[in-house]
Design an enzyme around this catalytic site. Structure first.
Site, mmCIF file in Angstrom:
data_model
loop_
_atom_site.group_PDB
_atom_site.id
_atom_site.type_symbol
_atom_site.label_atom_id
_atom_site.label_comp_id
_atom_site.label_asym_id
_atom_site.label_seq_id
_atom_site.Cartn_x
_atom_site.Cartn_y
_atom_site.Cartn_z
ATOM 1 N N LYS A 259 100.723 -30.614 -9.302
ATOM 2 C CA LYS A 259 101.702 -29.536 -9.454
ATOM 3 C C LYS A 259 101.643 -28.628 -8.228
ATOM 4 C CE LYS A 259 102.651 -25.331 -12.185
ATOM 5 N NZ LYS A 259 102.382 -24.575 -13.434
ATOM 6 N N ASP A 264 104.776 -18.896 -8.663
ATOM 7 C CA ASP A 264 105.343 -18.957 -10.010
ATOM 8 C C ASP A 264 105.596 -17.543 -10.531
ATOM 9 O OD1 ASP A 264 106.184 -19.536 -12.540
ATOM 10 O OD2 ASP A 264 104.231 -20.252 -13.269
ATOM 11 N N LYS A 271 107.427 -13.376 -15.482
ATOM 12 C CA LYS A 271 106.070 -13.005 -15.886
ATOM 13 C C LYS A 271 105.880 -11.501 -15.752
ATOM 14 C CE LYS A 271 103.530 -17.166 -14.404
ATOM 15 N NZ LYS A 271 103.038 -17.580 -15.733
ATOM 16 N N ASP A 282 99.426 -21.492 -7.891
ATOM 17 C CA ASP A 282 100.049 -22.457 -8.804
ATOM 18 C C ASP A 282 100.387 -23.788 -8.124
ATOM 19 O OD1 ASP A 282 100.632 -22.829 -11.479
ATOM 20 O OD2 ASP A 282 102.723 -22.217 -11.291
ATOM 21 N N ASP A 341 109.403 -20.330 -17.490
ATOM 22 C CA ASP A 341 108.015 -20.185 -17.022
ATOM 23 C C ASP A 341 107.174 -21.421 -17.354
ATOM 24 O OD1 ASP A 341 105.889 -18.997 -15.785
ATOM 25 O OD2 ASP A 341 105.414 -17.622 -17.441
ATOM 26 N N ARG A 345 105.444 -28.419 -16.095
ATOM 27 C CA ARG A 345 105.643 -29.692 -16.786
ATOM 28 C C ARG A 345 106.958 -30.352 -16.366
ATOM 29 N NH1 ARG A 345 105.060 -26.765 -22.498
ATOM 30 N NH2 ARG A 345 103.604 -25.593 -21.184
HETATM 31 N N1 BES Z 1 101.375 -21.448 -13.828
HETATM 32 C C1 BES Z 1 101.380 -21.094 -15.208
HETATM 33 C C2 BES Z 1 100.034 -21.320 -15.880
HETATM 34 C C3 BES Z 1 98.885 -20.493 -15.396
HETATM 35 C C4 BES Z 1 98.540 -19.331 -16.066
HETATM 36 C C5 BES Z 1 98.131 -20.889 -14.317
HETATM 37 C C6 BES Z 1 97.475 -18.579 -15.640
HETATM 38 C C7 BES Z 1 97.065 -20.133 -13.881
HETATM 39 C C8 BES Z 1 96.735 -18.990 -14.552
HETATM 40 C C9 BES Z 1 102.427 -21.913 -15.951
HETATM 41 O O1 BES Z 1 103.541 -22.280 -15.202
HETATM 42 C C10 BES Z 1 102.932 -21.072 -17.072
HETATM 43 O O2 BES Z 1 103.520 -20.064 -16.801
HETATM 44 N N2 BES Z 1 102.693 -21.513 -18.300
HETATM 45 C C11 BES Z 1 103.117 -20.799 -19.446
HETATM 46 C C12 BES Z 1 103.674 -21.795 -20.435
HETATM 47 C C13 BES Z 1 104.321 -21.170 -21.624
HETATM 48 C C14 BES Z 1 105.609 -20.484 -21.216
HETATM 49 C C15 BES Z 1 104.583 -22.240 -22.662
HETATM 50 C C16 BES Z 1 101.918 -20.069 -20.019
HETATM 51 O O3 BES Z 1 100.825 -20.645 -20.035
HETATM 52 O O4 BES Z 1 102.070 -18.915 -20.410
HETATM 53 ZN ZN ZN Z 2 103.239 -22.465 -13.192
HETATM 54 MN MN MN Z 3 105.021 -20.769 -15.179
#
Ligand code: BES
Ligand code: ZN
Ligand code: MN
Length: 497
Positions: A259, A264, A271, A282, A341, A345
């Site tokens: 990835k 992000d 966020k 990220d 966000d 995936r």
């Molecule tokens: N890049 C984030 C995940 C992440 C969070 C990486 C903290 C490193 C530290 C990912 O793209 C994300 O935002 N995931 C969301 C998914 C949710 C919307 C289902 C999350 O984990 O909040």
């Molecule tokens: Zn992310």
């Molecule tokens: Mn994200």
């Protein structure tokens, strides 16, 4: 890069700024680790007593500085804790790596250091060298002036072992981990998808990897709806990079998929500020894949390895994808994007499907995929999920030998129904609140080519270290997963699948 040499020299007369020795705890006493003998002789056999008097206990990571008062040419001895009288086979050299790393960190600003740590075997030499070099890391690209301590310039590892290969292996691994740390630490304004892809081209050119880069037009024409959808809100267009290492006698092909979200923001599902300030990390999965391929090309194991870097910047704007948009992933499956966000995936789905065209025996994907990974396993332990329990357990074992913390996690079947979409084949987020790391894994599993073994590493926590440095781990980018990926490739080269 630090200048590292292996030498069997008389320590007492070495012209260095400091000599590092190891201390073990044998509660209530402390003991000197092998390697410290000649330093102890210079102190008339009383070194352990002197260190105990200074408060040394031998616990892991403890650093005790002692002036030598002319007993050695070096002005300072640094005693570093190795923890309980160590059992090298049990910890895979981790105590030694961490001790060497902690010692080097404490000596930042010195010109030259000798390590008189346990280094009788090739494994010990690799561990001590790896820990020392990783601990000696500093990211100084954006520092001006002289206020910041430079890493140690010259490290001499004292050993009588004939361990040139062991040392070379350590240097190869460390150079790759360093590349990943630098990429993760680079501000996202200076690491757009285009620049990241160009960096991959430079690495490929220098190491003899073949490379193909798909730009935004090629991605649209090719039907990579995940990468295009995530990238369309940014002025910095996305890229998909394919790297390949081939060995003429290879019996297996491994695909590594990373990835590469260079920043992000969350997109329109923005966020909060506190969650955004470390989202330059990220792209840690894609960087780890690049780093692993660089190391693999240099170590030349008998296996074919292809690497995919799915690179995009996730930004909100008038051209950004909207919550409720439907995109078509490479290969044709449709996804309803309910939360922009959950972008990782989407880009990973494209790249995982595409990797099937290389006929891999195994796909390993690496991603900073979910905040839920941190909730489940904390900041330092990655989760691994797989469509095959034996593959999952092999990844755990490989990580253990490489010195990385990876823990096995399930992909519960019942989580799939939460991803049902009212309009598309699948939704990108679930109605089910719990087990978010596993839900993301369940989503990715839908895109794994039929009949191909696959493992998924969630490194959201381990890729970036927000706390104080420890062992050989600095603040910021850690280089997580590089050592594990290289170990997996070497294991398959040596033992098959
Ligand atoms: N890049 C984030 C995940 C992440 C969070 C990486 C903290 C490193 C530290 C990912 O793209 C994300 O935002 N995931 C969301 C998914 C949710 C919307 C289902 C999350 O984990 O909040
Ligand atoms: Zn992310
Ligand atoms: Mn994200």
């Amino acid at each position: 890069m630090t200048n590292l040499r292996l030498a069997n020299l008389e320590i007492a007369s070495l012209d260095v700024d400091a000599v590092v020795i190891g201390v073990v705890s044998n509660e209530p006493d402390i003991g000197l680790a092998p390697g410290a003998e000649s330093v102890d002789r210079a102190f008339d056999g009383g070194l352990a007593g002197v260190l105990a008097g200074l408060g040394a206990t031998g616990k892991q990571g403890e650093v005790t500085r002692l002036p030598t008062f002319g007993k050695l040419s070096a002005p300072v001895v640094v005693a570093v804790g190795l923890g309980k009288e160590r059992d090298a086979s049990a910890d895979g050299g981790e105590a030694l790596r961490r001790a060497a790393g902690a010692a080097l960190r404490s000596l930042a600003g010195s010109a030259s250091v000798a390590l008189a740590l346990p280094a009788a075997t090739a494994e010990d030499v690799t561990a001590a060298a790896t820990g020392a070099l990783l601990g000696n890391y500093a990211y100084l690209t954006y520092r001006t002036g002289n206020g910041h301590k430079k890493p140690v310039g010259e490290v001499t590892l004292i050993s009588s072992a004939d361990a040139g290969d062991a040392l070379n292996r350590a240097e190869v691994i460390v150079e790759s981990v360093t590349l990943v740390r630098d990429l993760v630490n680079t501000p996202p304004s200076d690491l757009s998808p285009e620049i990241f892809a160009e960096t991959a081209e430079q690495v490929a050119g220098a190491t003899g990897l073949s490379i193909q880069v798909l730009d935004e037009k090629a991605l649209v024409d090719g039907g990579y709806g995940g990468i295009v959808g995530v990238g369309q809100g940014s002025v910095n267009p996305p890229r998909l990079v394919r790297l390949a290492y081939e060995h003429a006698e290879a019996a297996h092909t491994v695909a590594l998929v990373g990835k590469g979200i260079t920043f992000d923001s969350g997109g329109l599902s923005l966020k909060p500020a506190d969650s955004m300030d470390w989202m330059k990390s990220d792209m840690g999965g894609a960087a780890a894949v690049l780093g692993a391929l660089k190391a693999i090309a240099r170590l030349a194991p008998k296996v074919n390895v292809v690497g995919y870097l799915a690179i995009a910047e996730n930004m909100p704007s008038g051209t950004a994808q909207r919550p409720s948009d439907v995109i078509t992933i490479y290969g044709g499956k449709t996804v309803e994007v309910l939360n922009t966000d959950a972008e990782g995936r989407l880009v990973m789905a494209d790249a995982i499907v595409r990797s099937g065209e290389d006929d891999p025996d195994l796909i390993v994907d690496v991603a900073t995929l979910t905040g839920a990974q941190l909730v489940a396993l904390g900041t330092r332990t990655a989760g691994v999920m797989a469509n095959d329990d034996a593959v999952r357990d092999r990844v755990v074992a490989a990580a253990g030998r490489a010195g990385e913390a990876v823990w096995p996690m399930p992909l519960p079947e019942e989580l799939r129904k939460g991803l049902d979409s009212a309009v598309a084949d699948i939704a990108n987020v679930s109605a089910e609140r719990w087990g978010g790391m596993l839900t993301a894994g369940v989503f990715l599993r839908e895109f794994v080519p039929e009949g191909v073994r696959w493992a998924h590493l969630d490194i959201a926590g381990p890729a970036f270290h927000k706390g104080e440095p420890y062992g050989y781990t600095p603040k910021g980018g850690t280089g997580a997963a590089v050592r594990t990926l290289v170990q997996i490739a070497e294991d398959i080269a040596a033992q098959g699948l």
